[in-house]
Design a protein around this motif. Structure first.
Motif, PDB file in Angstrom:
ATOM      1  N   GLY A 162      21.354 102.440 110.082  1.00 40.49           N
ATOM      2  CA  GLY A 162      22.487 101.880 110.798  1.00 40.49           C
ATOM      3  C   GLY A 162      23.711 101.881 109.905  1.00 40.49           C
ATOM      4  O   GLY A 162      23.650 102.285 108.738  1.00 40.49           O
ATOM      5  N   GLN A 163      24.812 101.383 110.452  1.00 44.62           N
ATOM      6  CA  GLN A 163      26.075 101.429 109.715  1.00 44.62           C
ATOM      7  C   GLN A 163      26.269 100.208 108.831  1.00 44.62           C
ATOM      8  O   GLN A 163      27.146 100.200 107.968  1.00 44.62           O
ATOM      9  N   GLY A 164      25.483  99.173 109.037  1.00 41.21           N
ATOM     10  CA  GLY A 164      25.537  97.975 108.204  1.00 41.21           C
ATOM     11  C   GLY A 164      26.333  96.856 108.827  1.00 41.21           C
ATOM     12  O   GLY A 164      27.265  97.075 109.612  1.00 41.21           O
TER      13      GLY A 164
ATOM     14  N   PHE B  98      17.328  96.613 104.960  1.00 45.76           N
ATOM     15  CA  PHE B  98      17.710  96.722 103.567  1.00 45.76           C
ATOM     16  C   PHE B  98      19.022  95.961 103.379  1.00 45.76           C
ATOM     17  O   PHE B  98      19.693  95.621 104.367  1.00 45.76           O
ATOM     18  N   ARG B  99      19.386  95.731 102.129  1.00 42.32           N
ATOM     19  CA  ARG B  99      20.682  95.127 101.856  1.00 42.32           C
ATOM     20  C   ARG B  99      21.251  95.706 100.566  1.00 42.32           C
ATOM     21  O   ARG B  99      20.511  96.154  99.693  1.00 42.32           O
ATOM     22  N   GLN B 100      22.582  95.650 100.501  1.00 35.50           N
ATOM     23  CA  GLN B 100      23.260  96.154  99.305  1.00 35.50           C
ATOM     24  C   GLN B 100      24.410  95.218  98.975  1.00 35.50           C
ATOM     25  O   GLN B 100      25.341  95.053  99.782  1.00 35.50           O
TER      26      GLN B 100
ATOM     27  N   MET C  50      17.149  84.933 109.349  1.00 31.97           N
ATOM     28  CA  MET C  50      17.356  84.545 107.959  1.00 31.97           C
ATOM     29  C   MET C  50      17.607  83.048 107.894  1.00 31.97           C
ATOM     30  O   MET C  50      18.611  82.561 108.425  1.00 31.97           O
ATOM     31  N   ASN C  51      16.703  82.327 107.272  1.00 31.61           N
ATOM     32  CA  ASN C  51      16.810  80.871 107.122  1.00 31.61           C
ATOM     33  C   ASN C  51      16.962  80.499 105.656  1.00 31.61           C
ATOM     34  O   ASN C  51      16.702  81.324 104.766  1.00 31.61           O
ATOM     35  N   SER C  52      17.389  79.265 105.419  1.00 33.15           N
ATOM     36  CA  SER C  52      17.527  78.751 104.044  1.00 33.15           C
ATOM     37  C   SER C  52      18.268  79.745 103.167  1.00 33.15           C
ATOM     38  O   SER C  52      17.830  80.059 102.052  1.00 33.15           O
ATOM     39  N   GLN C  53      19.383  80.205 103.672  1.00 28.52           N
ATOM     40  CA  GLN C  53      20.085  81.279 102.970  1.00 28.52           C
ATOM     41  C   GLN C  53      20.706  80.794 101.669  1.00 28.52           C
ATOM     42  O   GLN C  53      21.111  79.630 101.535  1.00 28.52           O
ATOM     43  N   LYS C  54      20.782  81.739 100.733  1.00 30.54           N
ATOM     44  CA  LYS C  54      21.310  81.480  99.401  1.00 30.54           C
ATOM     45  C   LYS C  54      22.518  82.394  99.155  1.00 30.54           C
ATOM     46  O   LYS C  54      22.617  83.470  99.756  1.00 30.54           O
ATOM     47  N   PRO C  55      23.397  82.004  98.258  1.00 33.02           N
ATOM     48  CA  PRO C  55      24.538  82.886  97.941  1.00 33.02           C
ATOM     49  C   PRO C  55      24.105  84.284  97.517  1.00 33.02           C
ATOM     50  O   PRO C  55      24.797  85.263  97.819  1.00 33.02           O
ATOM     51  N   GLU C  56      22.970  84.395  96.871  1.00 31.33           N
ATOM     52  CA  GLU C  56      22.498  85.720  96.453  1.00 31.33           C
ATOM     53  C   GLU C  56      22.011  86.590  97.610  1.00 31.33           C
ATOM     54  O   GLU C  56      21.677  87.759  97.409  1.00 31.33           O
ATOM     55  N   ASP C  57      21.964  86.046  98.809  1.00 27.03           N
ATOM     56  CA  ASP C  57      21.663  86.853  99.996  1.00 27.03           C
ATOM     57  C   ASP C  57      22.910  87.596 100.496  1.00 27.03           C
ATOM     58  O   ASP C  57      22.816  88.412 101.417  1.00 27.03           O
ATOM     59  N   THR C  58      24.051  87.307  99.924  1.00 30.62           N
ATOM     60  CA  THR C  58      25.284  87.977 100.320  1.00 30.62           C
ATOM     61  C   THR C  58      25.191  89.470 100.068  1.00 30.62           C
ATOM     62  O   THR C  58      24.903  89.913  98.951  1.00 30.62           O
ATOM     63  N   ALA C  59      25.403  90.256 101.119  1.00 30.96           N
ATOM     64  CA  ALA C  59      25.273  91.710 101.026  1.00 30.96           C
ATOM     65  C   ALA C  59      25.624  92.332 102.375  1.00 30.96           C
ATOM     66  O   ALA C  59      25.762  91.625 103.376  1.00 30.96           O
ATOM     67  N   VAL C  60      25.725  93.643 102.370  1.00 30.02           N
ATOM     68  CA  VAL C  60      25.740  94.387 103.631  1.00 30.02           C
ATOM     69  C   VAL C  60      24.287  94.677 103.981  1.00 30.02           C
ATOM     70  O   VAL C  60      23.535  95.196 103.153  1.00 30.02           O
ATOM     71  N   TYR C  61      23.913  94.331 105.198  1.00 30.81           N
ATOM     72  CA  TYR C  61      22.541  94.505 105.652  1.00 30.81           C
ATOM     73  C   TYR C  61      22.460  95.734 106.560  1.00 30.81           C
ATOM     74  O   TYR C  61      23.254  95.875 107.496  1.00 30.81           O
ATOM     75  N   TYR C  62      21.472  96.582 106.267  1.00 29.55           N
ATOM     76  CA  TYR C  62      21.293  97.831 106.998  1.00 29.55           C
ATOM     77  C   TYR C  62      19.947  97.854 107.708  1.00 29.55           C
ATOM     78  O   TYR C  62      18.917  97.484 107.137  1.00 29.55           O
ATOM     79  N   CYS C  63      19.978  98.333 108.908  1.00 34.44           N
ATOM     80  CA  CYS C  63      18.769  98.588 109.686  1.00 34.44           C
ATOM     81  C   CYS C  63      18.290 100.002 109.379  1.00 34.44           C
ATOM     82  O   CYS C  63      19.115 100.909 109.140  1.00 34.44           O
TER      83      CYS C  63
ATOM     84  N   PHE D 256      15.212  96.982  99.436  1.00 40.28           N
ATOM     85  CA  PHE D 256      14.353  96.695 100.576  1.00 40.28           C
ATOM     86  C   PHE D 256      14.304  95.188 100.825  1.00 40.28           C
ATOM     87  O   PHE D 256      14.219  94.397  99.887  1.00 40.28           O
ATOM     88  N   VAL D 257      14.317  94.797 102.105  1.00 41.85           N
ATOM     89  CA  VAL D 257      14.222  93.390 102.482  1.00 41.85           C
ATOM     90  C   VAL D 257      12.938  93.119 103.267  1.00 41.85           C
ATOM     91  O   VAL D 257      12.160  92.232 102.905  1.00 41.85           O
ATOM     92  N   ALA D 258      12.726  93.868 104.340  1.00 44.10           N
ATOM     93  CA  ALA D 258      11.562  93.615 105.194  1.00 44.10           C
ATOM     94  C   ALA D 258      11.313  94.831 106.069  1.00 44.10           C
ATOM     95  O   ALA D 258      12.224  95.630 106.317  1.00 44.10           O
TER      96      ALA D 258
END
Length: 123
Positions: free
Chosen positions: A114-116, A37-39, A83-96, A47-49
């Motif tokens: 996870g803690q992110g 997930f990301r926030q 994560m490929n071809s990343q975009k500025p809108e992918d900026t976030a804290v990613y959580y497992c 949700f991401v994947a």
């Protein structure tokens, strides 16, 4: 109690790539579906994947489909997010995240978080 520890976040330029890892403390890692997930600041966690226990099913948010790939290595108790071809809108804290079924991950019904790890994509 399952502990999830993410790593691999950082700063990347737009168009670049990062790979996140999430290591689980639990020896029954293979019994859990896993997800990411990301926030972003000021936004809800999204949700991401996700991936099923034995990799038979993967599912992605439309926003990352074709750019991100989730995988797992049950021998290493680790799940990855390439994560490929990343975009500025992918900026976030990613959580497992871990849950008993991949469908529950999509529904945000998570057993363990996870803690992110911070991912920043510069334009």
């Amino acid at each position: 109690q399952v502990q999830l520890v993410e790593s691999g976040g950082g700063l990347v330029q737009a168009g670049g790539s990062l790979r996140l890892s999430c290591a689980a403390s639990e020896c029954t890692f293979s019994s859990y579906a896993m997800g990411w997930f990301r926030q972003a600041p000021g936004k809800e966690r999204e949700f991401v994947a996700c991936i099923s226990q034995y990799t038979t099913t993967t599912y992605y948010a439309d926003s990352v489909k074709g750019r991100f790939t989730i995988s797992r290595d049950n021998a290493k108790d680790t799940v990855y997010l390439q994560m490929n071809s990343q975009k500025p809108e992918d900026t976030a804290v990613y959580y497992c995240a871990a849950a008993s079924l991949w469908q529950r991950i999509i529904g945000h019904s998570i057993d363990y978080w996870g803690q992110g790890t911070q991912v920043t994509v510069s334009s």
